[in-house]
Design a protein around this motif. Structure first.
Motif, mmCIF file in Angstrom:
data_model
loop_
_atom_site.group_PDB
_atom_site.id
_atom_site.type_symbol
_atom_site.label_atom_id
_atom_site.label_comp_id
_atom_site.label_asym_id
_atom_site.label_seq_id
_atom_site.Cartn_x
_atom_site.Cartn_y
_atom_site.Cartn_z
ATOM 1 N N GLU A 125 115.440 -91.769 -14.199
ATOM 2 C CA GLU A 125 116.319 -91.323 -13.103
ATOM 3 C C GLU A 125 116.560 -89.826 -13.164
ATOM 4 O O GLU A 125 116.548 -89.130 -12.146
ATOM 5 C CB GLU A 125 117.675 -92.041 -13.182
ATOM 6 N N PHE A 126 116.766 -89.324 -14.381
ATOM 7 C CA PHE A 126 117.051 -87.896 -14.519
ATOM 8 C C PHE A 126 115.827 -87.062 -14.131
ATOM 9 O O PHE A 126 115.946 -86.054 -13.424
ATOM 10 C CB PHE A 126 117.504 -87.573 -15.948
ATOM 11 N N GLN A 127 114.655 -87.516 -14.559
ATOM 12 C CA GLN A 127 113.440 -86.770 -14.221
ATOM 13 C C GLN A 127 113.209 -86.744 -12.716
ATOM 14 O O GLN A 127 112.772 -85.744 -12.157
ATOM 15 C CB GLN A 127 112.234 -87.358 -14.963
ATOM 16 N N GLU A 128 113.554 -87.844 -12.070
ATOM 17 C CA GLU A 128 113.425 -87.909 -10.621
ATOM 18 C C GLU A 128 114.381 -86.908 -9.946
ATOM 19 O O GLU A 128 113.999 -86.198 -9.015
ATOM 20 C CB GLU A 128 113.721 -89.350 -10.148
ATOM 21 N N SER A 129 115.610 -86.822 -10.456
ATOM 22 C CA SER A 129 116.572 -85.893 -9.843
ATOM 23 C C SER A 129 116.153 -84.444 -10.084
ATOM 24 O O SER A 129 116.380 -83.573 -9.236
ATOM 25 C CB SER A 129 117.991 -86.161 -10.337
#
Ligand code: GDP
Length: 161
Positions: A125-129
């Motif tokens: 999720e963090f990499q996507e954001s």
């Protein structure tokens, strides 16, 4: 031949700069938050491709703006490690500008970026954001678990030689 290089960790207060250094140099971690005042300098020798390299690691006090860091702390730096905290957006909202500042003003230095505290987040999720914000991070580390810590210091070492 002088095989020692100055490496400086930069980033906001509390992102885990001291903890990353402590994990790398002493292989320990503490939950206590001890604020770095001024600068704390440590030394560690690493071996890269048959070459001994001494890293002179400058753990400087955190600033929310790289331009507020004393230029004397940054002078003569061969490698910067820019650290962010994935649990606090304000530690990376100006990330691209901060990196541009370093690359423009310290053009000979190598720079790597590190997101610390990976043990606290959902990495996908963090990499996507980050992708949506067009922020590119080299390492997703954790000073707490030790994940990627050795690798990131070796990478900056390799880039500097
Ligand atoms: P600095 O101000 O950037 O040097 O940050 P510190 O190294 O002092 O760390 C700030 C706080 O974050 C301390 O309470 C640390 O215990 C905590 N911390 C640092 N790294 C990690 C990590 O990888 N995971 C977790 N969960 N906490 C961390």
């Amino acid at each position: 031949m002088n095989n020692s290089k100055k490496v400086v960790l930069v980033g906001h207060f509390g992102v885990g700069k001291s903890s990353l250094v402590r994990r790398f140099v002493q292989n320990t971690f503490s939950d206590n938050y001890i604020v770095t005042i001024g600068v704390h300098i440590l030394k560690k020798e690493i071996r890269i491709n048959e070459l001994d390299l001494t890293l002179i690691i400058w753990d400087i006090e955190g600033k929310d703006d790289i331009k507020k860091v004393r230029p004397s702390y940054l002078l003569g730096t061969s490698g910067f490690i820019y650290v962010i905290d994935p649990t606090r957006t304000q530690t990376y909202e100006h990330f691209n500008d901060e990196l541009d500042f370093l690359k423009t003003n310290y053009s000979k230095a190598k720079v790597i970026s590190v997101s610390n505290k990976s043990d606290l987040i959902n990495l996908d999720e963090f990499q996507e954001s980050l992708k949506q914000k067009q922020i590119s991070i080299d390492y997703f580390a954790s000073a707490k678990t030790g994940n990627e810590v050795e690798e990131l210091f070796h990478t900056i070492g390799m880039k500097m030689i």
